[in-house]
Enzyme design. Structure first.
Site, PDB file in Angstrom:
ATOM      1  N   GLU A  14    -112.989   1.287  94.141  1.00  0.00           N
ATOM      2  CA  GLU A  14    -113.433   1.544  95.500  1.00  0.00           C
ATOM      3  C   GLU A  14    -114.226   0.338  95.948  1.00  0.00           C
ATOM      4  OE1 GLU A  14    -115.976   4.069  97.656  1.00  0.00           O
ATOM      5  OE2 GLU A  14    -115.542   5.349  95.926  1.00  0.00           O
TER       6      GLU A  14
ATOM      7  N   CYS B 225    -120.883   2.238 101.843  1.00  0.00           N
ATOM      8  CA  CYS B 225    -119.470   1.842 101.828  1.00  0.00           C
ATOM      9  C   CYS B 225    -118.729   2.473 103.000  1.00  0.00           C
ATOM     10  CB  CYS B 225    -118.830   2.231 100.517  1.00  0.00           C
ATOM     11  SG  CYS B 225    -119.134   3.926 100.040  1.00  0.00           S
TER      12      CYS B 225
HETATM   13  P1  NDP Z   1    -120.560  -6.142  92.629  1.00  0.00           P
HETATM   14  O1  NDP Z   1    -119.095  -6.101  92.690  1.00  0.00           O
HETATM   15  O2  NDP Z   1    -121.209  -7.421  92.363  1.00  0.00           O
HETATM   16  O3  NDP Z   1    -121.077  -5.127  91.509  1.00  0.00           O
HETATM   17  C1  NDP Z   1    -120.614  -3.805  91.407  1.00  0.00           C
HETATM   18  C2  NDP Z   1    -120.811  -3.353  89.977  1.00  0.00           C
HETATM   19  O4  NDP Z   1    -120.024  -4.136  89.120  1.00  0.00           O
HETATM   20  C3  NDP Z   1    -122.237  -3.520  89.481  1.00  0.00           C
HETATM   21  O5  NDP Z   1    -122.542  -2.466  88.607  1.00  0.00           O
HETATM   22  C4  NDP Z   1    -122.171  -4.823  88.730  1.00  0.00           C
HETATM   23  O6  NDP Z   1    -123.175  -4.954  87.767  1.00  0.00           O
HETATM   24  C5  NDP Z   1    -120.819  -4.696  88.105  1.00  0.00           C
HETATM   25  N1  NDP Z   1    -120.252  -5.955  87.685  1.00  0.00           N
HETATM   26  C6  NDP Z   1    -120.323  -7.157  88.298  1.00  0.00           C
HETATM   27  N2  NDP Z   1    -119.607  -8.058  87.613  1.00  0.00           N
HETATM   28  C7  NDP Z   1    -119.092  -7.424  86.538  1.00  0.00           C
HETATM   29  C8  NDP Z   1    -118.299  -7.822  85.439  1.00  0.00           C
HETATM   30  N3  NDP Z   1    -117.857  -9.070  85.316  1.00  0.00           N
HETATM   31  N4  NDP Z   1    -117.973  -6.911  84.516  1.00  0.00           N
HETATM   32  C9  NDP Z   1    -118.387  -5.637  84.630  1.00  0.00           C
HETATM   33  N5  NDP Z   1    -119.157  -5.205  85.633  1.00  0.00           N
HETATM   34  C10 NDP Z   1    -119.504  -6.091  86.583  1.00  0.00           C
HETATM   35  O7  NDP Z   1    -121.036  -5.488  93.915  1.00  0.00           O
HETATM   36  P2  NDP Z   1    -122.518  -5.244  94.460  1.00  0.00           P
HETATM   37  O8  NDP Z   1    -122.994  -3.951  93.918  1.00  0.00           O
HETATM   38  O9  NDP Z   1    -123.404  -6.404  94.273  1.00  0.00           O
HETATM   39  O10 NDP Z   1    -122.165  -5.135  95.979  1.00  0.00           O
HETATM   40  C11 NDP Z   1    -121.599  -6.257  96.598  1.00  0.00           C
HETATM   41  C12 NDP Z   1    -120.696  -5.848  97.703  1.00  0.00           C
HETATM   42  O11 NDP Z   1    -119.806  -4.803  97.305  1.00  0.00           O
HETATM   43  C13 NDP Z   1    -121.390  -5.293  98.892  1.00  0.00           C
HETATM   44  O12 NDP Z   1    -121.937  -6.303  99.658  1.00  0.00           O
HETATM   45  C14 NDP Z   1    -120.263  -4.540  99.547  1.00  0.00           C
HETATM   46  O13 NDP Z   1    -119.490  -5.423 100.287  1.00  0.00           O
HETATM   47  C15 NDP Z   1    -119.461  -4.001  98.411  1.00  0.00           C
HETATM   48  N6  NDP Z   1    -119.782  -2.615  98.087  1.00  0.00           N
HETATM   49  C16 NDP Z   1    -118.837  -1.670  98.302  1.00  0.00           C
HETATM   50  C17 NDP Z   1    -119.100  -0.356  98.020  1.00  0.00           C
HETATM   51  C18 NDP Z   1    -118.059   0.700  98.161  1.00  0.00           C
HETATM   52  O14 NDP Z   1    -118.291   1.846  97.780  1.00  0.00           O
HETATM   53  N7  NDP Z   1    -116.908   0.462  98.682  1.00  0.00           N
HETATM   54  C19 NDP Z   1    -120.397   0.090  97.557  1.00  0.00           C
HETATM   55  C20 NDP Z   1    -121.316  -0.997  97.351  1.00  0.00           C
HETATM   56  C21 NDP Z   1    -120.997  -2.274  97.581  1.00  0.00           C
HETATM   57  P3  NDP Z   1    -124.485  -5.851  88.044  1.00  0.00           P
HETATM   58  O15 NDP Z   1    -125.173  -5.221  89.192  1.00  0.00           O
HETATM   59  O16 NDP Z   1    -125.242  -5.738  86.779  1.00  0.00           O
HETATM   60  O17 NDP Z   1    -123.989  -7.206  88.365  1.00  0.00           O
END
Ligand code: NDP
Length: 686
Positions: free
Chosen positions: A261, A300
Site C-alpha cells: 500500500e 494515505c
Molecule cells: P518508507 O517507505 O520510507 O518506510 C515505510 C516502512 O518501510 C518503514 O517501516 C520503514 O522503516 C520501512 N523500510 C524502509 N526501507 C526499508 C528496507 N530497505 N527494508 C525494509 N523496510 C524498510 O516510507 P515513510 O514511512 O518514510 O513514508 C514516506 C512516504 O510514504 C510518505 O511521504 C508517503 O508518500 C508514503 N506513505 C504512504 C502511506 C500509505 O498508506 N499509502 C502511508 C505512509 C506513507 P524505517 O522507518 O525504519 O525506515
C-alpha cells in the site's frame, strides 16, 4: 531538552525483549524537537526470529480454532482500551493532536475488536474453513470438489508506515492472528515508541501464545533474505521502498505473498450540481479542509486533488482559503490546537520539496510552505507547517499535481469540463486508495462512481442526507476493503473476513463426499449419515456431523394452500387462479406457496419439547427447485452439517442441511436451517 530520559526501544524477538548493538538513533518529539526515544536493532538475529515464529508461534496458534483466536483478540482489545490514556500520552510526541490520535489508537483497537467479533459471527469455529459451495464433479455424486482455506505455515511480516503506529499494526495483526498466522511487526522508526508501547502491553498480557507476536524496532537487517514461500509480507509506505521490497530476491524467488500500500493521489470531486450555496458544496469544502489538516495531511487517504467544475473554481478556492485560514499548527498537547506537527523536520523538508515540484504546473493560492506561523510551539524546533492550497489551471495537460504526493497539509484545486473529464482527471492518479464525490444527484453519483471504480479501492458519495452519519473520505473501515490498484500499490487489506483470508492458503479439494466431509469437518450430500435419537434432542456434547432425521411424508392439498393464502394474505395468482397459473411458463397448474413448503417442512422435522435447540435464527441459501402441486407428498431429510461451539457461551451454532423432496424423490426445496443449540442440556443454572 526535557528532563525525561529518552527511552531505549527494544525489540521482542525469539521470546525475549532485546536491545540492538551499537549506537542507537535518536527519535525526536515532532513538536518540540526533544529526543524522546532511542532506536536500533543492529545485530539482532532476524533469521532466528522468523524461525521462532514458524516453529513456536505458528503451531501454538494453529492448535486453536478461529473463534478461540478471535476471543484472544477480543480480550486483548478490551484490555488495550483500558490503557488507552497511556497510548494517547505517548502519541503526543508523534506530533498528532488527541483528535488526530483517535483514529490511530481508538480506531486501531476498534478495528481489532471488530475483527474479533465479525470472525465469531461469520466464520465457523474451526481450524480449516470451507469456502463456497460443494461442486458436483460427477453425475452420480461420487466425486465432488470444494475450496478450503487453511492457515499459512510461515510468519506474517508487517512493515508499517509512520503515520498510524497503532492502527497500522492492529489492523494487520488482527486478521493474520485470526487466520492462525504469527506476526512480526516492523513499525516505521519515526513514532516506533508508540507501536512498541502497545506491542509491549499486548505481549505482557500473556494472552497470545509465545511467538505469535514479535516486533522489531529499528531496521529489519537481513530479515527479508530469510522469508520463505509460506511467509506473507505486507508493506505500507512509499512507492519507492515498496517497489524495492517487492522485487527483493527472496520474495521473488519464493513467490512470497506481498501486499503493498503506497502513495495515493486521492481526489475529491465536486459534482456539477453541487454549486456554491448548496449543502453539498459546503460539505465538500469542509471535507477537503478536514482531510488536508487532520494529522497535518499525513494520511494515505488524504485528499490531494480537488476536482471541481470550471465554473466553481474560484468559489472553491475562496471558501477553502477561508476555511484553511482558521487552522494554525501548534503543540498537540495544547487543547486549543487544531493541527499538530508533521512527523519530523525531514518530513517537512520533503513536503516542501514536493510542493515546489507541484508548482511547476500550479500556483500557490493560499499559504506559504516556507513561512511557519504557529498558535503555540517553536516553529524552528517543531515540524510545523501551515496549510498550502494550489491551483492548477491546465488540469488535463499538467502532470505534477497528478503524480506528486506532498504528504502534508497541501492539495491542488483543478477545474474540469463535464463528468467525463472529471473521471479522466481522477484516473490521472493512476490508481488510488479512495475518491469521494459530492452530489445530491443520483444519476451523477452513479455515473461518477462507476467511472471511478476500476481505479479506486473505495469511493465515498457525500450529500446532505448522510452529512451527519458519514464516516468521511479519509477513514478506512474494518468491514470494507482498504487498498487500491496501480500507484496505490495494488494491495487490499481488511474488508471484513476477506482480510483474514489473505493470510490463509486456498486449496481445491477433490474426492468422494465422505472424504470431503472428513477433511472439512462439514457434512456434504452423499457423505455417510447416521440416524437414531431425534437430533433436536441432542446437545452439542452429543451431536455429531451427519446426524440425520428422515421424516414421514405429508400431502399438500388445495385446502392447505387456500387456507395459507387467506391466513397470510399471500393470494398470488399462481396459488389461487388456475387459468392464470397454467398460462405461466413455469407451472402446469396452481402450485403451493414456497413458504408453505418451508413451514410444513418445519412441522415435519421439529421435535416440539423444550430441549437443547434454543432458537432458529434463520435460513441460508433457500431455493425452490420443483413446483409442488396439490396432492404431492413432501418429506424432509435434515442432516447436521456444521457445528460451531461459541467461545465463552453456553451454546453454539448448528447448521442443518434441509432437503425437501416430493413423492418422486425430486428435490422441491433445499436450504440450510440455522439454529442455536445448548452445549449441554439442561442448561447450567446461571
Ligand atoms: P518508507 O517507505 O520510507 O518506510 C515505510 C516502512 O518501510 C518503514 O517501516 C520503514 O522503516 C520501512 N523500510 C524502509 N526501507 C526499508 C528496507 N530497505 N527494508 C525494509 N523496510 C524498510 O516510507 P515513510 O514511512 O518514510 O513514508 C514516506 C512516504 O510514504 C510518505 O511521504 C508517503 O508518500 C508514503 N506513505 C504512504 C502511506 C500509505 O498508506 N499509502 C502511508 C505512509 C506513507 P524505517 O522507518 O525504519 O525506515
Amino acid at each position: 531538552m526535557t528532563n525525561e530520559t529518552p527511552r531505549r526501544l527494544e525489540s521482542y524477538l525469539s521470546g525475549a525483549w532485546r536491545t540492538g548493538a551499537g549506537e542507537p538513533k535518536p527519535l525526536f518529539d515532532a513538536a518540540t524537537g526533544d529526543i524522546h526515544a532511542l532506536i536500533g536493532s543492529e545485530g539482532l538475529d532476524m533469521a532466528a526470529a522468523l524461525d521462532w515464529g514458524r516453529t513456536v508461534g505458528g503451531p501454538a496458534l494453529r492448535r486453536h480454532t478461529t473463534h478461540e483466536r478471535a476471543m484472544m483478540l477480543k480480550t486483548i482489545g478490551l484490555k488495550l482500551l483500558e490503557m488507552k490514556d497511556d497510548f494517547h500520552r505517548e502519541s503526543l510526541h508523534t506530533g498528532a493532536t488527541p483528535r488526530d490520535a483517535w483514529p490511530d489508537i481508538d480506531g486501531g483497537i476498534g478495528t481489532m475488536l471488530t475483527f474479533a467479533s465479525k470472525a465469531r459471527r461469520e466464520l465457523p469455529n474451526a481450524r480449516v474453513l470451507p469456502e463456497g459451495p460443494v461442486e458436483q464433479l460427477s453425475k452420480d455424486g461420487s466425486f465432488v470438489g470444494q475450496h478450503v482455506l487453511s492457515p499459512m505455515l510461515g510468519v506474517a511480516v508487517h512493515i508499517n508506515a509512520f503515520n498510524f503506529p497503532v492502527w497500522g499494526m492492529l489492523e494487520k495483526i488482527a486478521p493474520a492472528l485470526i487466520a492462525g498466522m504469527p506476526c512480526l511487526v516492523k513499525p516505521a522508526s519515526t513514532g516506533a515508541y508508540l507501536a512498541e508501547l502497545v506491542a509491549r502491553r499486548i505481549i505482557d498480557m500473556g494472552i497470545l501464545p509465545d511467538g505469535a507476536l514479535q516486533i522489531v524496532c529499528g531496521g529489519v537487517g537481513d530479515l527479508l533474505d530469510h522469508v520463505t514461500e509460506q511467509d506473507v509480507v505486507t508493506f505500507t509506505g512509499s512507492a519507492a521502498t515498496g517497489h524495492k521490497l517487492r522485487s527483493h530476491p527472496a520474495i521473488v524467488k519464493n513467490s512470497v505473498r506481498f501486499t503493498m500500500e503506497a502513495d495515493s493521489l486521492n481526489a475529491s470531486i465536486l459534482a456539477p450540481d453541487a454549486v456554491a450555496g448548496t449543502p453539498e458544496f459546503d460539505l465538500f469544502v469542509k471535507e477537503v479542509q478536514r482531510e488536508m489538516t487532520s494529522k497535518a495531511g499525513q494520511k494515505c487517504t488524504a485528499i490531494r486533488r480537488v476536482l471541481v467544475p470550471k465554473s466553481q473554481e474560484q468559489a472553491v478556492i475562496d471558501a477553502l482559503s477561508a476555511a484553511l485560514a482558521k487552522v494554525q499548527p501548534g503543540l498537540p498537547s495544547v487543547a486549543a490546537t487544531r493541527m499538530g506537527a508533521l512527523a519530523s523536520l525531514s518530513d517537512r523538508d520533503t513536503v516542501r520539496a514536493q510542493i515546489a515540484r507541484i508548482t511547476t504546473d500550479a500556483e500557490i493560492v493560499f499559504g506559504d510552505p516556507d513561512a511557519v506561523s504557529t498558535s503555540s510551539g517553536d516553529p524552528d524546533k517543531g515540524a510545523f507547517m501551515n496549510p498550502v492550497l494550489l491551483h492548477c489551471a491546465n488540469s488535463m495537460t499538467a502532470t505534477a499535481p497528478h503524480d506528486t504526493e506532498a504528504f502534508g497539509p497541501a492539495a491542488t484545486v483543478m477545474g474540469y469540463d463535464g463528468v467525463d473529464e472529471a473521471i479522466a482527471l481522477a484516473m490521472k492518479g493512476r490508481g488510488s486508495l479512495v475518491s469521494s464525490v459530492f452530489t445530491n444527484d443520483d444519476t451523477l453519483a452513479a455515473e461518477l462512481t462507476l467511472g471511478l471504480a476500476p481505479q479506486h479501492g473505495r469511493v465515498l458519495v457525500g450529500n446532505r442526507d448522510s452529512a451527519k452519519t458519514s464516516t468521511g473520505h479519509g477513514s478506512p473501515l474494518a468491514p470494507l476493503i482498504h487498498g487500491g490498484p496501480g500507484r496505490a500499490g495494488g494491495g487490499e487489506e481488511m474488508g471484513g473476513m476477506r482480510g483474514v483470508k489473505h493470510f490463509m492458503a486456498r486449496t481445491a479439494i477433490q474426492g468422494t463426499p465422505r472424504m470431503l466431509a472428513k477433511i472439512t469437518g462439514q457434512w456434504v450430500a452423499g457423505a455417510p449419515a447416521q440416524s437414531g435419537m431425534h437430533p433436536f434432542r441432542k446437545s452439542l456434547a452429543e451431536l455429531h456431523i451427519g446426524d440425520q432425521l428422515v421424516t414421514a411424508r405429508r400431502a399438500i392439498t388445495l385446502e392447505d394452500t387456500e387456507h395459507f393464502a387467506k391466513f397470510t394474505g399471500d393470494t398470488f395468482y399462481a396459488h389461487m387462479d388456475e387459468v392464470a397459473a397454467k398460462a405461466n411458463p413455469f407451472f402446469d397448474d396452481r402450485v403451493a406457496h414456497g413458504y408453505l413448503i418451508v413451514s410444513f417442512a418445519a412441522g415435519l422435522f421439529v421435535q416440539p419439547d423444550p430441549g437443547p435447540v434454543l432458537a432458529n435464527y434463520g435460513i441460508d441459501n433457500l431455493r425452490f427447485l420443483t413446483p409442488v402441486y396439490f396432492g404431492d407428498s413432501l418429506g424432509v431429510q435434515l442432516t447436521c452439517k456444521e457445528i460451531s461451539p461459541r467461545e465463552g457461551s453456553v451454546y453454539g451454532e448448528v447448521r442443518w442441511d434441509c432437503c425437501v423432496t416430493n413423492q418422486n424423490d425430486e428435490v422441491v426445496a433445499q436450504y440450510d436451517v440455522l439454529t442455536m443449540v445448548a452445549k449441554s442440556w439442561p442448561l447450567p443454572d446461571d
